[in-house]
Design a protein around this motif. Structure first.
Motif, mmCIF file in Angstrom:
data_model
loop_
_atom_site.group_PDB
_atom_site.id
_atom_site.type_symbol
_atom_site.label_atom_id
_atom_site.label_comp_id
_atom_site.label_asym_id
_atom_site.label_seq_id
_atom_site.Cartn_x
_atom_site.Cartn_y
_atom_site.Cartn_z
ATOM 1 N N SER A 131 -0.810 -18.322 -40.477
ATOM 2 C CA SER A 131 -2.028 -17.789 -41.211
ATOM 3 C C SER A 131 -1.663 -16.687 -42.034
ATOM 4 O O SER A 131 -2.394 -16.639 -43.176
ATOM 5 C CB SER A 131 -3.165 -17.786 -40.331
ATOM 6 O OG SER A 131 -2.921 -16.776 -39.341
ATOM 7 N N ILE A 135 0.128 -17.667 -45.478
ATOM 8 C CA ILE A 135 -0.609 -18.250 -46.025
ATOM 9 C C ILE A 135 -1.725 -17.439 -46.939
ATOM 10 O O ILE A 135 -1.875 -17.729 -47.893
ATOM 11 C CB ILE A 135 -1.595 -19.334 -45.383
ATOM 12 C CG1 ILE A 135 -0.733 -20.566 -44.811
ATOM 13 C CG2 ILE A 135 -2.746 -19.984 -46.061
ATOM 14 C CD1 ILE A 135 -1.172 -21.673 -43.914
ATOM 15 N N SER A 193 -1.578 -17.039 -50.850
ATOM 16 C CA SER A 193 -3.034 -17.310 -51.583
ATOM 17 C C SER A 193 -3.348 -16.283 -52.380
ATOM 18 O O SER A 193 -3.952 -16.239 -53.602
ATOM 19 C CB SER A 193 -3.830 -17.873 -50.529
ATOM 20 O OG SER A 193 -3.496 -18.940 -49.836
ATOM 21 N N ARG A 212 2.891 -26.492 -42.682
ATOM 22 C CA ARG A 212 1.593 -25.691 -42.377
ATOM 23 C C ARG A 212 1.357 -24.973 -43.522
ATOM 24 O O ARG A 212 0.192 -25.081 -44.165
ATOM 25 C CB ARG A 212 1.614 -24.800 -41.363
ATOM 26 C CG ARG A 212 1.446 -25.638 -39.875
ATOM 27 C CD ARG A 212 1.094 -24.661 -38.719
ATOM 28 N NE ARG A 212 -0.058 -23.910 -39.085
ATOM 29 C CZ ARG A 212 -0.464 -22.831 -38.212
ATOM 30 N NH1 ARG A 212 0.382 -22.390 -37.297
ATOM 31 N NH2 ARG A 212 -1.622 -22.344 -38.611
ATOM 32 N N ILE A 213 2.302 -24.231 -44.278
ATOM 33 C CA ILE A 213 1.989 -23.692 -45.702
ATOM 34 C C ILE A 213 1.762 -24.549 -46.793
ATOM 35 O O ILE A 213 1.066 -24.213 -47.373
ATOM 36 C CB ILE A 213 3.065 -22.606 -45.736
ATOM 37 C CG1 ILE A 213 3.144 -21.658 -44.725
ATOM 38 C CG2 ILE A 213 3.107 -21.904 -47.076
ATOM 39 C CD1 ILE A 213 4.408 -20.685 -44.735
ATOM 40 N N ALA A 255 -1.807 -26.032 -46.544
ATOM 41 C CA ALA A 255 -2.824 -25.156 -46.757
ATOM 42 C C ALA A 255 -2.777 -25.128 -48.452
ATOM 43 O O ALA A 255 -3.935 -24.955 -48.934
ATOM 44 C CB ALA A 255 -2.565 -23.780 -46.207
ATOM 45 N N LEU A 256 -1.513 -24.662 -49.069
ATOM 46 C CA LEU A 256 -1.430 -24.605 -50.355
ATOM 47 C C LEU A 256 -1.962 -25.630 -51.201
ATOM 48 O O LEU A 256 -2.697 -25.657 -52.356
ATOM 49 C CB LEU A 256 -0.066 -24.097 -51.089
ATOM 50 C CG LEU A 256 0.211 -22.861 -50.262
ATOM 51 C CD1 LEU A 256 1.708 -22.317 -50.801
ATOM 52 C CD2 LEU A 256 -0.683 -21.713 -50.823
#
Length: 392
Positions: A138, A141, A145, A249-250, A253-254
């Motif tokens: 997280s 991420i 971001s 996971r990255i 999320a992106l």
């Protein structure tokens, strides 16, 4: 006697003139406000430090970039900072000594003994953000971001993001038990996508490990690469598969946060291998041969400062951001011309206007209006000073 051109600057060292300096300053304020909105606190680090501290936890590349001098007071070697990131890591680990996540940001000039590329500046204005104290995905991420939000704020067009993870190669190399020199040669071959050399250097390894290492040279492309890697590296050690899970996971999320952002994955890309410990990422735009912003995870950077801390962050050159961005940063407004006059009421009016944020250029004794950047002037009408347009 030879004539010295005293106005010449060294190659790669430049001065920033108005109005470009005003544009850079406007961008700096906007980006720092963005960082502030995300909870990142500004720190200001020194331009020069003892070399041992300045290069702690950094690789050979930073050593080669650093100008070195001798401190006349202590006799110790010092260096002009070529990268602010290690300094901020020291602030977090040794000076602040906070528990839990800590978000810090910075902006300042750095000096490179060697340019990043022949056409680049040796005096960029480094801008970045770092998140310490959390080793989870997280945190990665969040900083990626934030980097993308920064590029959106600057209105940099056609950005695409490259992602990799040094843990994939590191885990496979550790499992193969490669000697240091062979690991370095294999690393170099992967960076050059020299497939024949990769096959040659892995020839004596167990077949499964050799195939997985050889596959890294071709595991590059869109999100489909992650699925292919899942299959090719199914027998890899746990830490390799965990690295792949982090990338997945990255990526998810992106894709949710920035659905129009092109993502490119390269599991053989080992940018900052000797410095980074996890995910690595870089933003690119067409027509620019190198990344415009880059970063990654670099856990345990604070160990040499007395406290190991997980860390992830990114940096960019503020001048590059302004050059490539299309955001309207504005030009300095033309000033109001005030005459040279000892009248106290004129001085009070000039102060009032400046207090409102207006630019007022007051004449010096004997100074004429010709050639000054003004479009209005203060005139006295009936004992009161008021602003009127300047005649063309």
């Amino acid at each position: 006697m030879a004539t010295i051109d005293r106005w010449l600057l060294p190659d790669g060292i430049e001065e920033v003139l108005p109005p470009e300096a005003a544009r850079i300053e406007t961008a700096r304020r906007r980006v720092l406000d963005l960082f502030h909105g995300w909870g990142y606190e500004l720190v200001i680090t020194p331009h020069v430090e003892f070399l041992e501290s300045l290069l702690t936890g950094a690789g050979q590349d930073l050593d080669l970039k650093t100008f070195k001098i001798t401190d006349p007071l202590s006799g110790r070697q010092m260096g002009f900072r070529a990268d602010i990131t290690p300094q901020v890591a020291r602030v977090d680990s040794h000076t602040l000594r906070r528990e839990g996540p800590s978000r810090l940001c910075y902006v300042g000039s750095v000096l490179h003994a060697r340019p990043r590329a022949l056409s680049t500046s040796r005096s960029p204005i480094q801008l970045g953000a770092e998140l310490y104290g959390d080793g989870g995905v997280s945190a990665d991420i969040e900083v990626i971001s934030l980097l993308l939000e920064m590029l959106e704020l600057a209105e940099v067009a056609n950005v695409h993001m490259d992602l990799g993870h040094v843990g994939v190669y590191r885990g496979l190399a550790r499992a193969a038990g490669l000697p240091c020199d062979v690991e370095q040669r294999l690393f170099d071959a992967l960076q050059r996508k020299a497939v024949d050399e990769v096959h040659e250097l892995t020839a004596g390894l167990p077949e499964s490990l050799a195939k997985m290492l050889q596959a890294l040279a071709s595991l590059c492309g869109g999100r489909e690469v992650l699925q292919a890697a899942r299959e090719v590296l199914a027998q890899a050690p746990d830490d390799v598969r965990m690295a792949l899970e982090s990338l997945e996971r990255i990526a998810a999320a992106l894709a949710q946060r920035f659905p129009r952002l092109p993502l490119y994955f390269d599991l053989g890309e080992l940018r900052g291998y000797h410095y980074h410990t996890g995910v690595v990422f870089a933003a690119f735009v067409p027509g620019v041969g190198q990344s415009i912003a880059q970063g990654g995870r670099y856990d345990d950077i604070g160990a040499d400062f007395g406290r190991a801390r997980p860390a992830t962050g990114f940096s960019t050159d503020l001048k590059t951001l302004v050059t490539l961005g299309q955001a309207e940063l504005g030009e300095p407004s033309l000033a109001i011309w005030a005459p040279f006059d000892a009248d106290p009421s004129l001085w009070n009016e000039v102060r009032r206007l400046r207090g409102e944020g207006r630019r007022v250029l007051q004449a010096l004794e004997g100074q004429a209006l010709d050639g000054v950047a003004c479009d209005r002037q203060l005139i006295n009408e009936g004992g009161a000073w008021r602003v009127v347009p300047l005649a063309p």
